[in-house]
Design an enzyme around this catalytic site. Structure first.
Site, PDB file in Angstrom:
ATOM      1  CB  CYS A   4       3.487  35.083  -1.773  1.00  0.00           C
ATOM      2  SG  CYS A   4       4.113  35.584  -0.056  1.00  0.00           S
ATOM      3  CD  GLN A  35      -0.932  43.691  -5.217  1.00  0.00           C
ATOM      4  OE1 GLN A  35      -2.024  43.336  -5.363  1.00  0.00           O
ATOM      5  NE2 GLN A  35      -0.822  44.487  -5.137  1.00  0.00           N
ATOM      6  CB  ALA A  94       6.228  28.048  -8.903  1.00  0.00           C
ATOM      7  CE1 TYR A 128      -0.848  33.519   8.929  1.00  0.00           C
ATOM      8  CE2 TYR A 128       0.951  35.470   8.821  1.00  0.00           C
ATOM      9  CZ  TYR A 128      -0.623  34.697   9.124  1.00  0.00           C
ATOM     10  OH  TYR A 128      -1.927  35.602   9.881  1.00  0.00           O
ATOM     11  N   PRO A 137       8.904  42.478   2.031  1.00  0.00           N
ATOM     12  CG  PRO A 137       7.927  44.230   2.930  1.00  0.00           C
ATOM     13  CD  PRO A 137       8.874  42.569   3.392  1.00  0.00           C
TER      14      PRO A 137
END
Ligand code: NAD
Ligand code: UGA
Length: 480
Positions: free
Chosen positions: A281, A283, A228, A16, A97
């Protein structure tokens, strides 16, 4: 000394981030050869598909960008070593991950793919190579990558190689990736080597104004990315916590969000109450931050950020619980239409989608779910729910098989009217534009009365739903 211009880029990871980011770089820099490599042959084949509607990532505008650059200076390939060897600059854009086992399981990032990339670059690079961390990484990961790369400078295999290391985290959001990349709020480059920083800055400088290209040290850059995402996610948990309070006090979260968002110090963005944040992303990155804080002896800071994730899971369970409570305390054997499975609109991505947790809770209660999403396919939903699809039961003859014994079942619904047929409730979990324009007067008679609309995304016009004779629950709406 000015930096030598970059003429050949390799990006490891065609996901992605890697796919859209490199497509935009290739589009903006037609004289630079950009090769995106991946170990996943199916993914690469999909990136190379003649039919641009079959690209593995759905993003508005991506097909046009790929259509312009692919075959000209944009290439997708599984020949990882060759692409690294030919590149002056290698982006690492692989998945990071949360670890599922071992030290730091459940919080720390699993860096095995990043390390594998570093080793592959160390082995295959030739000449001088600028290595760029594009993946989101824990602070000080660059140290480990550098150690692997610099060890190979002295490997004695006869190949001349040297490296410079940069961090260039990606801030695109899915669904708006192309405009985010074409006109970013900022590009962040962290590093120690001024020439390498200049080389990357001049690449972005082809289309990004210089004042938007920020330069920091490596560790500030790595930490800024995690921070961020943590700040953005924190706003969502904050507004969702206020939404719950609105529901019991007669306030309306949309009005509260508007009232506070007009304060220029707070600002209007990321104040949309909903079913909790999803995506691959938020969590993961907060848990990573939590892990780092604990590791560096800051347990109170860790607890503070961890509460953002706790509130998010609570919100998702709370929505499932609300559905059950409103439907007379039971959904066993009841047909419910779930509209939207992607974690947000305009993407086919379902990673950590709120729909997964909410649907699982309802299945656990024995519901029969008709699931509709314009971009997510049935195989993906089955993998996410860890439950194969059933065939759609006939409304007249009632449940059969597993559903008869009170077990939860689901089936994919191609169109909205068939999802709603015989349903006791509609639960809207993704804000697809299409769901804003539903003709409730035509849809209401298809449902079993009394029927409910649960709008977790604030997409319906309340008067349209209510005048069609349906009961309405909207996230964060109290009864005045
Ligand atoms: P993804 O899972 O979609 O893609 C990663 C790709 O890397 C996969 O196709 C995988 O096969 C490939 N890969 C893994 N190891 C490899 C290896 N050794 N050699 C070649 N290919 C390899 O992940 P993504 O969503 O693109 O995210 C990538 C990184 O970017 C993550 O660190 C993520 O946190 C960060 N990020 C993601 C987003 C987003 O919107 N998804 C936004 C900003 C940053
Ligand atoms: C997010 C960040 O916005 C990107 O800057 C970052 O690069 C990316 O994570 C990443 O690191 O992966 P993304 O997850 O793609 O991007 O999408 P967002 O628009 O941030 O939405 C995340 C989740 O929050 C979605 O489930 C969305 O529905 C939800 N959300 C967002 C709300 O519930 N309310 C809001 O007001 C905004």
């Amino acid at each position: 000394m000015t930096a030598a211009p970059i003429t050949s880029i390799c990006c490891i990871g065609a996901g992605y981030v890697g796919g859209p980011t490199m497509a935009v770089i290739a589009d903006q820099c037609p004289d630079v050869r950009v090769t995106v490599v991946d170990i996943n042959q199916t993914r690469i084949d999909a990136w190379n598909d003649d039919d641009l509607s079959k690209l593995p990532v759905y993003e508005p505008g991506l097909d046009a960008v790929v259509g312009r650059a692919r075959g000209r200076n944009l290439f997708f390939s599984t020949a990882v070593d060759e692409a690294i060897a030919a590149a002056d600059m290698v982006f690492i854009s692989v998945n990071t991950p949360t670890k599922t086992k071992g030290l730091g399981a459940g919080q720390a990032s699993d860096l095995r793919w990043v390390e594998a990339c570093a080793r592959q670059v160390a082995k295959s690079a030739t000449g001088h190579t600028i290595v760029v961390e594009k993946s989101t990484l824990p602070v000080r990961t660059a140290e480990a990558v550098k150690a692997i790369l610099f060890a190979s400078e002295q490997s004695g295999d006869g190949v001349q190689r040297s490296f410079a290391m940069l961090s260039n985290p990606e801030f695109l959001a899915e669904g708006t990736a192309i405009p985010d990349l074409e006109l970013p709020d900022r590009v962040l480059i962290g590093g120690e080597n001024p020439e390498a920083i200049d080389a990357l800055a001049s690449l972005y400088g082809r289309w990004v104004p210089q004042e938007r290209i920020l330069r920091t040290n490596l560790w500030s850059s790595e930490l800024s990315k995690l921070t961020a995402n943590a700040f953005l996610a924190q706003r969502i948990s904050s507004i969702n916590s206020v939404g719950a309070l609105c529901e019991v006090t007669g306030a309306d979260v949309r009005e509260v969000a508007k009232a506070i968002g007009t304060d220029s110090r707070i600002g209007p963005k990321f104040l949309q109450a909903g079913p909790g944040f999803g995506g691959s992303c938020f969590q993961k990155d907060i848990l990573n931050l939590v892990y780092l804080c604990r590791h560096f002896g800051l347990p109170d800071v860790a607890d503070y950020w961890e509460s953002v994730v706790h509130l998010n899971s609570w919100q998702q369970h709370r929505i499932a619980r609300t559905v059950v409570q409103k439907l007379f305390g039971t959904v066993t054997g009841k047909r419910l239409a779930v509209l939207g499975f992607a974690f947000k609109a305009d993407t086919n991505d379902t990673r950590e989608a709120p729909a997964i947790r909410i649907a699982k809770d309802l299945l656990e209660e024995g519901a029969q779910l008709a699931i509709h999403d314009p971009k997510v396919n049935a195989d993906q939903i089955a993998r996410d729910l860890q439950l194969p699809a059933s065939t759609e039961p006939d409304v007249e003859s009632g449940p059969k098989g597993a559903a008869l014994s009170g077990e939860g079942t689901w089936w994919p619904s191609e169109n909205i009217a068939s999802a709603l047929k015989g349903a006791d409730a509609v639960i809207i979990l993704t804000e697809w534009n299409h769901y804003r324009e539903l003709d409730w007067t035509a849809l209401a008679p298809l449902m079993r009365q009394p029927a409910w609309v649960f709008d977790a995304r604030s997409v319906v016009t309340p008067a349209d739903v209510q005048s069609a004779g349906l009961r309405l629950w909207r996230v964060g709406e109290g009864q005045p």
